[in-house]
Design a protein around this motif. Structure first.
Motif, PDB file in Angstrom:
ATOM      1  N   LEU A 293      41.144  37.867  34.756  1.00  0.00           N
ATOM      2  CA  LEU A 293      41.209  37.024  36.032  1.00  0.00           C
ATOM      3  C   LEU A 293      40.154  35.883  35.678  1.00  0.00           C
ATOM      4  CD1 LEU A 293      41.528  39.645  38.961  1.00  0.00           C
ATOM      5  CD2 LEU A 293      43.079  37.869  38.292  1.00  0.00           C
ATOM      6  N   CYS A 294      39.043  36.058  35.069  1.00  0.00           N
ATOM      7  CA  CYS A 294      37.900  34.924  34.994  1.00  0.00           C
ATOM      8  C   CYS A 294      38.804  34.187  33.754  1.00  0.00           C
ATOM      9  CB  CYS A 294      36.949  35.303  34.566  1.00  0.00           C
ATOM     10  SG  CYS A 294      35.844  35.983  35.943  1.00  0.00           S
ATOM     11  N   GLY A 295      39.494  34.826  32.663  1.00  0.00           N
ATOM     12  CA  GLY A 295      39.973  33.974  31.516  1.00  0.00           C
ATOM     13  C   GLY A 295      41.275  33.095  32.275  1.00  0.00           C
ATOM     14  N   GLY A 296      41.650  33.550  33.244  1.00  0.00           N
ATOM     15  CA  GLY A 296      43.020  32.764  33.809  1.00  0.00           C
ATOM     16  C   GLY A 296      42.274  31.660  34.674  1.00  0.00           C
ATOM     17  N   ILE A 297      41.192  31.971  35.043  1.00  0.00           N
ATOM     18  CA  ILE A 297      40.386  30.500  35.814  1.00  0.00           C
ATOM     19  C   ILE A 297      40.025  29.509  34.732  1.00  0.00           C
ATOM     20  CG2 ILE A 297      38.297  29.990  37.059  1.00  0.00           C
ATOM     21  CD1 ILE A 297      38.594  32.572  38.796  1.00  0.00           C
ATOM     22  N   THR A 298      39.448  30.109  33.707  1.00  0.00           N
ATOM     23  CA  THR A 298      38.728  29.144  32.568  1.00  0.00           C
ATOM     24  C   THR A 298      40.013  28.459  31.955  1.00  0.00           C
ATOM     25  OG1 THR A 298      37.253  30.692  32.205  1.00  0.00           O
ATOM     26  CG2 THR A 298      37.559  29.053  30.542  1.00  0.00           C
ATOM     27  N   LEU A 299      41.078  29.052  31.754  1.00  0.00           N
ATOM     28  CA  LEU A 299      42.204  28.523  31.200  1.00  0.00           C
ATOM     29  C   LEU A 299      42.780  27.390  32.121  1.00  0.00           C
ATOM     30  CD1 LEU A 299      44.500  28.434  28.806  1.00  0.00           C
ATOM     31  CD2 LEU A 299      45.651  30.049  30.047  1.00  0.00           C
ATOM     32  N   ALA A 300      42.740  27.662  33.440  1.00  0.00           N
ATOM     33  CA  ALA A 300      43.420  26.699  34.399  1.00  0.00           C
ATOM     34  C   ALA A 300      42.577  25.429  34.540  1.00  0.00           C
ATOM     35  CB  ALA A 300      43.694  27.398  35.746  1.00  0.00           C
ATOM     36  N   LEU A 301      41.278  25.725  34.448  1.00  0.00           N
ATOM     37  CA  LEU A 301      40.292  24.581  34.516  1.00  0.00           C
ATOM     38  C   LEU A 301      40.263  23.863  33.273  1.00  0.00           C
ATOM     39  CD1 LEU A 301      37.066  26.195  36.120  1.00  0.00           C
ATOM     40  CD2 LEU A 301      38.624  24.368  37.097  1.00  0.00           C
ATOM     41  N   GLY A 302      40.445  24.346  32.181  1.00  0.00           N
ATOM     42  CA  GLY A 302      40.622  23.720  30.902  1.00  0.00           C
ATOM     43  C   GLY A 302      41.707  22.788  30.773  1.00  0.00           C
TER      44      GLY A 302
ATOM     45  N   VAL B 212      41.319  57.660  43.661  1.00  0.00           N
ATOM     46  CA  VAL B 212      42.426  56.728  43.728  1.00  0.00           C
ATOM     47  C   VAL B 212      41.767  55.435  43.215  1.00  0.00           C
ATOM     48  CG1 VAL B 212      43.696  55.591  45.617  1.00  0.00           C
ATOM     49  CG2 VAL B 212      43.074  58.119  45.959  1.00  0.00           C
ATOM     50  N   VAL B 213      42.836  55.007  42.527  1.00  0.00           N
ATOM     51  CA  VAL B 213      42.254  53.713  41.668  1.00  0.00           C
ATOM     52  C   VAL B 213      43.286  52.407  42.577  1.00  0.00           C
ATOM     53  CG1 VAL B 213      42.563  52.109  39.651  1.00  0.00           C
ATOM     54  CG2 VAL B 213      42.158  54.667  39.368  1.00  0.00           C
ATOM     55  N   GLY B 214      42.478  51.517  43.012  1.00  0.00           N
ATOM     56  CA  GLY B 214      42.930  50.548  43.843  1.00  0.00           C
ATOM     57  C   GLY B 214      42.419  49.129  43.582  1.00  0.00           C
ATOM     58  N   LEU B 215      43.152  48.164  44.104  1.00  0.00           N
ATOM     59  CA  LEU B 215      42.667  46.787  43.957  1.00  0.00           C
ATOM     60  C   LEU B 215      41.296  46.458  44.543  1.00  0.00           C
ATOM     61  CD1 LEU B 215      46.126  45.242  43.989  1.00  0.00           C
ATOM     62  CD2 LEU B 215      44.737  45.587  41.754  1.00  0.00           C
ATOM     63  N   ASN B 216      40.512  45.761  43.769  1.00  0.00           N
ATOM     64  CA  ASN B 216      39.317  45.444  44.449  1.00  0.00           C
ATOM     65  C   ASN B 216      39.469  43.907  45.260  1.00  0.00           C
ATOM     66  OD1 ASN B 216      36.373  44.547  44.967  1.00  0.00           O
ATOM     67  ND2 ASN B 216      35.997  45.734  42.908  1.00  0.00           N
ATOM     68  N   PRO B 217      38.873  43.938  46.347  1.00  0.00           N
ATOM     69  CA  PRO B 217      38.606  42.470  47.061  1.00  0.00           C
ATOM     70  C   PRO B 217      38.251  41.318  46.064  1.00  0.00           C
ATOM     71  CG  PRO B 217      37.804  44.281  48.469  1.00  0.00           C
ATOM     72  CD  PRO B 217      37.889  44.768  47.227  1.00  0.00           C
ATOM     73  N   VAL B 218      37.630  41.389  45.289  1.00  0.00           N
ATOM     74  CA  VAL B 218      37.241  40.472  44.247  1.00  0.00           C
ATOM     75  C   VAL B 218      38.433  39.939  43.600  1.00  0.00           C
ATOM     76  CG1 VAL B 218      35.760  40.078  42.499  1.00  0.00           C
ATOM     77  CG2 VAL B 218      34.681  41.379  44.182  1.00  0.00           C
ATOM     78  N   ASP B 219      39.089  41.085  43.299  1.00  0.00           N
ATOM     79  CA  ASP B 219      40.430  40.611  42.456  1.00  0.00           C
ATOM     80  C   ASP B 219      41.136  39.567  43.109  1.00  0.00           C
ATOM     81  OD1 ASP B 219      39.511  42.159  40.530  1.00  0.00           O
ATOM     82  OD2 ASP B 219      40.472  43.993  41.197  1.00  0.00           O
ATOM     83  N   PHE B 220      41.388  39.972  44.404  1.00  0.00           N
ATOM     84  CA  PHE B 220      42.214  39.004  45.240  1.00  0.00           C
ATOM     85  C   PHE B 220      41.703  37.708  45.369  1.00  0.00           C
ATOM     86  CE2 PHE B 220      43.824  42.945  46.796  1.00  0.00           C
ATOM     87  CZ  PHE B 220      44.809  42.919  46.567  1.00  0.00           C
ATOM     88  N   VAL B 221      40.318  37.447  45.510  1.00  0.00           N
ATOM     89  CA  VAL B 221      39.556  36.272  45.444  1.00  0.00           C
ATOM     90  C   VAL B 221      39.732  35.442  44.075  1.00  0.00           C
ATOM     91  CG1 VAL B 221      37.345  34.929  45.788  1.00  0.00           C
ATOM     92  CG2 VAL B 221      38.036  36.938  47.282  1.00  0.00           C
ATOM     93  N   LEU B 222      39.879  36.089  43.056  1.00  0.00           N
ATOM     94  CA  LEU B 222      39.873  35.467  41.732  1.00  0.00           C
ATOM     95  C   LEU B 222      41.373  35.119  41.404  1.00  0.00           C
ATOM     96  CD1 LEU B 222      37.642  37.950  39.417  1.00  0.00           C
ATOM     97  CD2 LEU B 222      37.161  35.454  40.427  1.00  0.00           C
ATOM     98  N   ALA B 223      42.326  36.117  41.904  1.00  0.00           N
ATOM     99  CA  ALA B 223      43.374  35.457  41.762  1.00  0.00           C
ATOM    100  C   ALA B 223      44.130  34.463  42.541  1.00  0.00           C
ATOM    101  CB  ALA B 223      44.411  36.943  42.177  1.00  0.00           C
ATOM    102  N   LEU B 224      43.325  34.386  44.079  1.00  0.00           N
ATOM    103  CA  LEU B 224      43.439  33.132  44.800  1.00  0.00           C
ATOM    104  C   LEU B 224      42.954  31.965  44.025  1.00  0.00           C
ATOM    105  CD1 LEU B 224      44.770  32.249  47.370  1.00  0.00           C
ATOM    106  CD2 LEU B 224      42.347  32.654  48.428  1.00  0.00           C
ATOM    107  N   VAL B 225      41.996  31.932  43.591  1.00  0.00           N
ATOM    108  CA  VAL B 225      41.587  30.751  42.448  1.00  0.00           C
ATOM    109  C   VAL B 225      42.491  30.504  41.608  1.00  0.00           C
ATOM    110  CG1 VAL B 225      39.674  30.007  41.176  1.00  0.00           C
ATOM    111  CG2 VAL B 225      39.092  31.097  43.182  1.00  0.00           C
ATOM    112  N   VAL B 226      43.005  31.461  40.713  1.00  0.00           N
ATOM    113  CA  VAL B 226      43.929  31.072  39.687  1.00  0.00           C
ATOM    114  C   VAL B 226      45.223  30.465  40.407  1.00  0.00           C
ATOM    115  CG1 VAL B 226      45.407  32.210  38.048  1.00  0.00           C
ATOM    116  CG2 VAL B 226      43.000  32.967  38.132  1.00  0.00           C
ATOM    117  N   ALA B 227      45.591  31.054  41.257  1.00  0.00           N
ATOM    118  CA  ALA B 227      46.912  30.563  42.318  1.00  0.00           C
ATOM    119  C   ALA B 227      46.818  28.991  42.578  1.00  0.00           C
ATOM    120  CB  ALA B 227      47.360  31.307  43.151  1.00  0.00           C
ATOM    121  N   SER B 228      45.542  28.889  43.170  1.00  0.00           N
ATOM    122  CA  SER B 228      45.224  27.552  43.510  1.00  0.00           C
ATOM    123  C   SER B 228      45.155  26.621  42.437  1.00  0.00           C
ATOM    124  CB  SER B 228      43.764  27.512  44.200  1.00  0.00           C
ATOM    125  OG  SER B 228      43.830  28.253  45.483  1.00  0.00           O
TER     126      SER B 228
END
Length: 131
Positions: free
Chosen positions: A100-109, A12-28
């Protein structure tokens, strides 16, 4: 839980809790960009209007004042985060974290470029001050 002997499809493929943390950083960061656009930009635009119509603003400042940098950065970061979540749901772990890390990098930039763009004319004026 599957054993190595079971077929790959049984996993079963599911979402990892790390993904939610990274997505929360992107959303912030995307929220910070939108708030910057809505709350801070009008004050800078008013100040630069007082410079006069013959004042030439740097390209980066014009891009920020035209809402391209903050809103484009926020939209791009959210797009990368959503793509990362879809990739993770399909089973691509490394690619999902990369997106997700690319989204963080883009937002920080975009945050850094927005602040630089807002203050670029001020830095230019400071360099022209004579003692």
């Amino acid at each position: 839980m599957t054993t190595p002997a079971e077929p790959q499809e049984a996993r079963v493929v599911g979402l990892n809790p790390v993904d939610f943390v990274l997505a929360l950083v992107v959303a912030s960061l995307a929220t910070a960009l939108v708030l910057l656009d809505r709350l801070v930009l009008p004050a800078f635009a008013k100040m630069y209007d007082e410079f006069g119509s013959n004042a030439v603003l740097p390209l980066v400042t014009r891009a920020v004042l035209a809402h391209v940098t903050p809103l484009g950065g926020a939209a791009g970061a959210i797009g990368l985060a959503v793509a990362g979540m879809f990739v993770r749901k399909r089973g691509g772990g490394r690619l999902a974290v990369g997106l997700l890390c690319g989204g963080i990098t883009l937002a920080l930039g975009a945050v850094g470029l927005s602040f630089y763009g807002l203050y670029a004319p001020v830095f230019d004026l400071a360099g022209k001050v004579q003692p």
